[in-house]
Design a protein around this motif. Structure first.
Motif, PDB file in Angstrom:
ATOM      1  N   LEU A 157      53.236  34.556  20.748  1.00 53.55           N
ATOM      2  CA  LEU A 157      53.149  33.883  19.449  1.00 53.55           C
ATOM      3  C   LEU A 157      51.668  33.917  19.075  1.00 53.55           C
ATOM      4  O   LEU A 157      50.861  33.218  19.669  1.00 53.55           O
ATOM      5  CB  LEU A 157      53.664  32.454  19.536  1.00 53.55           C
ATOM      6  CG  LEU A 157      53.735  31.704  18.207  1.00 53.55           C
ATOM      7  CD1 LEU A 157      54.736  32.364  17.259  1.00 53.55           C
ATOM      8  CD2 LEU A 157      54.132  30.253  18.429  1.00 53.55           C
ATOM      9  N   GLY A 206      55.238  36.466  15.761  1.00 58.42           N
ATOM     10  CA  GLY A 206      55.691  36.508  17.149  1.00 58.42           C
ATOM     11  C   GLY A 206      55.969  37.948  17.541  1.00 58.42           C
ATOM     12  O   GLY A 206      56.003  38.841  16.695  1.00 58.42           O
ATOM     13  N   ASP A 236      58.636  35.101  14.584  1.00 56.10           N
ATOM     14  CA  ASP A 236      58.291  33.927  13.777  1.00 56.10           C
ATOM     15  C   ASP A 236      58.518  34.276  12.311  1.00 56.10           C
ATOM     16  O   ASP A 236      57.838  35.143  11.767  1.00 56.10           O
ATOM     17  CB  ASP A 236      56.816  33.550  14.029  1.00 56.10           C
ATOM     18  CG  ASP A 236      56.442  32.241  13.357  1.00 56.10           C
ATOM     19  OD1 ASP A 236      56.899  32.004  12.222  1.00 56.10           O
ATOM     20  OD2 ASP A 236      55.684  31.463  13.960  1.00 56.10           O
TER      21      ASP A 236
END
Lengths: 196, 651
Positions: B596, B584, B621
């Motif tokens: 993302l 991300g 992420d």
């Protein structure tokens, strides 16, 4: 003898050896096939992903094409041995040479094989223990010695979170069967030779 | 002592009372069979038997569920912006939401339909309508992403949509609201006789799925509700329910419920193709957006198209016929043989089933009962195939299993009723919790239903789950339909308000599901596929940062020379080629969402720095043990500063 030597041709198509890395987060294990002329991932990006993981613990990247002399030399060695084996087989069939030649070929091949394994082991040791001093993770054994990551030459080993399996592959099995056939042909040949 | 005895009596009474209440409680949850849990339990690491694609209603998205477990697998953004995935926020996907009304960040999704070959689901694409600003989307089932959105001109409230013909020749999209065509300034009260409506036929490229608005059929300005293409013997026809044939313009709940019968319109699209071939169409100037996402450039483009071919059913004979159907029918469903067309008259006590062969006979022998705007109305008795007598209250939608049975939802009496096609006999009924809208059976709208399960999508949830305040997720119920009687197995909450679902055996699509995008195939014009190409370019106030990301760094991670007033484009490529390693990207103060980025993909975020200082960016992420270290800094200098543009990693 001819079939035995010819089975070695499989080494040009199929991998000799296979090392596979599985972990909880790799339900489809990463796999590396060792051919006589190259390293190849089982899946397209396996080599890249093994390198990606290994950089954390400071391991070198896996050799690409042209980075290891073995991959240049081995195909010639194997090719010559196949040619030699088939030639001996044909001459043996025509009763020009005795079965001792069969045994001779087998012994030579075995010596070359052992040298190959010895060389492979040296590389594995270097690959697994010659680590980047700036590695992100420098792990030690409980006794304080630095941890190394040499994959097993043969069999299974647990390395950190990975289960590592190292076994012969299709080409390797074909080679073993081929060499066994040449060894058997020595005894069969000796019987036939004795009869005549 | 007496008091004490009295207390015991009261407690006993209370206990008895409570127990009996409890029993009633169990009864009302549908007399669950003892092993229901076993039949919906998918052990850890194992897979569901079916994919279920449930529309999101007012969420504007499509959710993917595993059936029978009811596990949510993914929410695919379609018509609504999704900050989680940067859909509609990053530069690549903004064009997907472009329309002739400008950028629209939301819609109301109703009816997902899986592509078909020979009348059977084939699992190539899902098509789904946007109801509010009429659009049809195509979702690719290799990437599970929205691949295309096409706007529909001359349409309003795209409800009788988006349904595929038996070889996916067309996706047919009907209007809901009658409107002036072309649009014009006129008194609302003059609606009657002055409105029109359109059915759009979107042809589908069989290789890549791309849609093209092939032609529209212009019909009278009633309101149209739901539709189904014919199949098997009725292939080449399209059936759609009408309501408000009264053409009321106000208080429709009363004024559009006056006629004893409305119509099912039967549209002969093979005939329409003939008319098109013969050149009997008019080409009308109009405007609609056609948005396509290219999987290789990871970028969508939006094109405004300017004309459409129109066939007027009021003038071209043989194109449309009206089948009288009692009381404001909602669902319009065709059985797997193609013979029976079920009109779910939502205010009727009975379920009306028309016969396709009787319809053809009535057309041939001109058994007409008048006409509406030049379109023949067939005589009700002459097309009636059968009636399911008093099945329940408020029938909405019917699907079929693989044993010749039909399943109809009843909104008002909150139940699903199973009946036999042909004998019209009622076989079973089970309550739903509560007020069911549509239902879905795997393949239940095609020539080849797989049967096995039925999912009822309810409109009202009330007390089915732990309370979450006044607003809560809608509820769905899963029934086993393999036996003579339906068995309730499971409740599961859904996203938004699913109006319909399409289900397909998992093994038909799971092996095609992509794991990564190949870097070698990345044709994004701003891709940076190796670290040697990392750079920053200034073009006036526009600054383009060509950045890469791989476990566990962003390259570059130190950037200087950005100024207040710049427009900064982060073009970021994820260099990973490993399954499920997205990264991300978040920039402090950016007025949009994160990015993302999937392995091998490139995405672009725009950031307009407003404050001088040093501002961090980072990976959102959790990608590796060093995810937390995956971060960087940008120096923002005053607008008149002469700090040189520079960038680095690890120096």
């Amino acid at each position: 003898m001819i079939i035995g030597a010819a089975l070695l041709i499989g080494l040009f198509v199929f991998p000799l050896w296979n090392i596979r890395l599985g972990a909880p987060q790799y339900p489809d294990p990463l796999g590396m096939n060792i051919h006589i002329n190259k390293l190849a991932g089982e899946e397209e990006f396996d080599i890249q992903n093994i390198d990606g993981l290994n950089h954390y613990i400071g391991m070198q990247t896996l050799p690409k094409e042209g980075e290891m002399w073995e991959f240049e030399v081995f195909p010639y060695v194997v090719g010559i041995m196949i040619g030699l084996g088939i030639l001996i087989g044909i001459l043996g069939f025509l009763a020009k040479v005795g079965p001792g030649w069969f045994l001779g070929w087998f012994i030579l091949m075995s010596v070359l094989g052992i040298l190959g394994v010895y060389d492979f082991n040296i590389w594995l040791t270097d690959y697994g223990s010659n680590l980047d001093p700036h590695a992100i993770m420098k792990l030690t054994h409980p006794d304080g010695t630095p941890m190394t990551y040499k994959p097993p030459l043969f069999g299974y080993q647990k390395m950190l979170n990975f289960d590592v399996y190292s076994y012969p592959s299709t080409g390797g099995y074909m080679m073993f069967v081929g060499m066994a056939l040449t060894f058997v042909s020595f005894f069969v040949g000796r019987k036939e030779w004795a009869k005549n | 002592m007496k008091t004490f005895n009295f207390l015991i009596l009261i407690s006993a009474a209370l206990v008895i009372g409570l127990t009996s209440c409890n029993n009633q409680g169990q009864k009302s949850s549908g007399a669950l069979t003892a092993n229901a849990a076993e039949r919906t339990y998918i052990p850890p690491g194992e897979y569901d038997e079916f994919y279920g694609f449930l529309s999101g209603g007012f969420s504007g998205q499509l959710s993917v569920y595993g059936i029978p477990s009811g596990r949510l697998l993914k929410v695919i953004p379609v018509f609504s912006q999704d900050p989680e995935k940067a859909y509609g926020y990053n530069e690549e996907t903004k064009p997907m939401l472009n329309t002739t009304h400008g950028f629209i960040p939301w819609d109301d999704t109703h009816h997902p339909d899986i592509s078909q070959t020979n009348g059977e689901l084939d699992g190539r694409w899902v098509f789904m309508n946007g109801n509010n600003t009429p659009r049809v989307a195509r979702i690719d089932l290799e990437t599970f992403e929205t691949a295309e959105i096409i706007e529909l001109p001359n349409s309003a409230g795209n409800h009788s949509s988006a349904f595929v013909t038996e070889n996916t020749e067309y996706v047919i999209a009907g209007t809901r609201f009658g409107i002036p065509i072309p649009q014009k300034d006129m008194p609302i009260a003059d609606r009657k006789g002055n409105f029109g409506a359109s059915f759009s036929f979107l042809s589908v490229d069989q290789d890549n799925g791309e849609m093209d608005l092939s032609f529209q059929i212009r019909v009278p300005g009633f309101d149209y509700d739901l539709a189904h293409p014919g199949r098997g013997k009725s292939h080449g026809w399209y059936f759609v329910t009408t309501y408000n044939t009264e053409e009321a313009h106000t208080l429709l709940e009363v004024n559009a419920s006056q006629n004893d019968k409305d119509f099912i319109a039967a549209i002969n699209w093979k005939k329409a193709e003939e008319y098109i071939e013969n050149g009997d169409f008019t080409t009308e100037a109009t405007e609609y957006a056609h948005n396509i996402y290219d999987e290789h450039t990871h970028t969508a483009t939006s094109t405004i198209k300017k004309e459409v071919r129109v066939l007027d059913a009021r003038e071209l004979p043989g194109l449309v016929y009206f089948l009288p159907t009692p009381k404001s029918p909602h669902g319009c469903d065709v059985d797997p043989t193609g013979e029976y067309i079920v009109g779910n008259g939502k205010l009727s006590a009975d379920l009306t089933v028309h016969s396709f062969s009787k319809m053809l006979d009535a057309i041939e022998n001109e058994k007409f009962d008048g006409e509406a705007y030049g379109i023949p109305i067939l005589n009700f008795e002459d097309v009636l195939g059968g009636t399911v007598v008093q099945p329940g209250l408020g029938p909405l939608h019917t699907e079929f299993d693989n044993n010749g049975n039909a399943y109809t939802t009843f909104f008002i009496s909150s139940e699903v009723v199973k009946w036999k096609v042909g004998t019209w006999e009622i076989l079973d009924r089970k309550p739903t919790y509560y007020s069911v809208g549509h239902l879905s059976i795997p393949g239940g709208n095609s020539q080849k239903p797989w049967g096995k399960y039925m999912v009822a999508m309810n409109k009202i949830t009330k007390d089915r789950y732990l309370p979450t305040g006044p607003e809560m997720n809608h509820s769905a119920q899963l029934y086993d339909i393999t036996g003579d009687k339906m068995e309730l197995l499971l409740d599961f909450p859904t996203i938004g308000e699913p109006h319909y679902a399409s289900m397909i055996p998992a093994d038909m699509i799971m092996s095609k599901s992509k794991k990564i995008y190949k870097l070698a195939e990345n044709e994004h014009p701003h891709a940076t596929t190796n670290d040697g190409d990392v750079r920053i370019e200034r073009d006036g106030n526009n600054v383009h940062i060509y950045m890469t990301m791989i476990r566990s760094h962003l390259n570059p991670d130190n950037i200087e020379g950005i100024k207040v007033g710049d427009k900064v484009y982060f073009h970021i490529t994820n260099l990973e080629q490993d399954f499920d390693v997205p990264h991300g990207f978040a920039m402090m103060g950016a007025n949009n969402s994160e990015l993302l980025i999937m392995p091998g993909q490139t995405e672009t975020m725009v950031w307009e720095p407003k404050k001088v200082g040093i501002w961090p960016f980072y990976c959102t992420d959790f990608c590796s043990a060093l995810h937390q270290e995956m971060q960087g800094l940008i120096r923002v200098s005053p607008a008149d500063s002469d700090v040189e543009l520079s960038w680095s990693l690890g120096e």
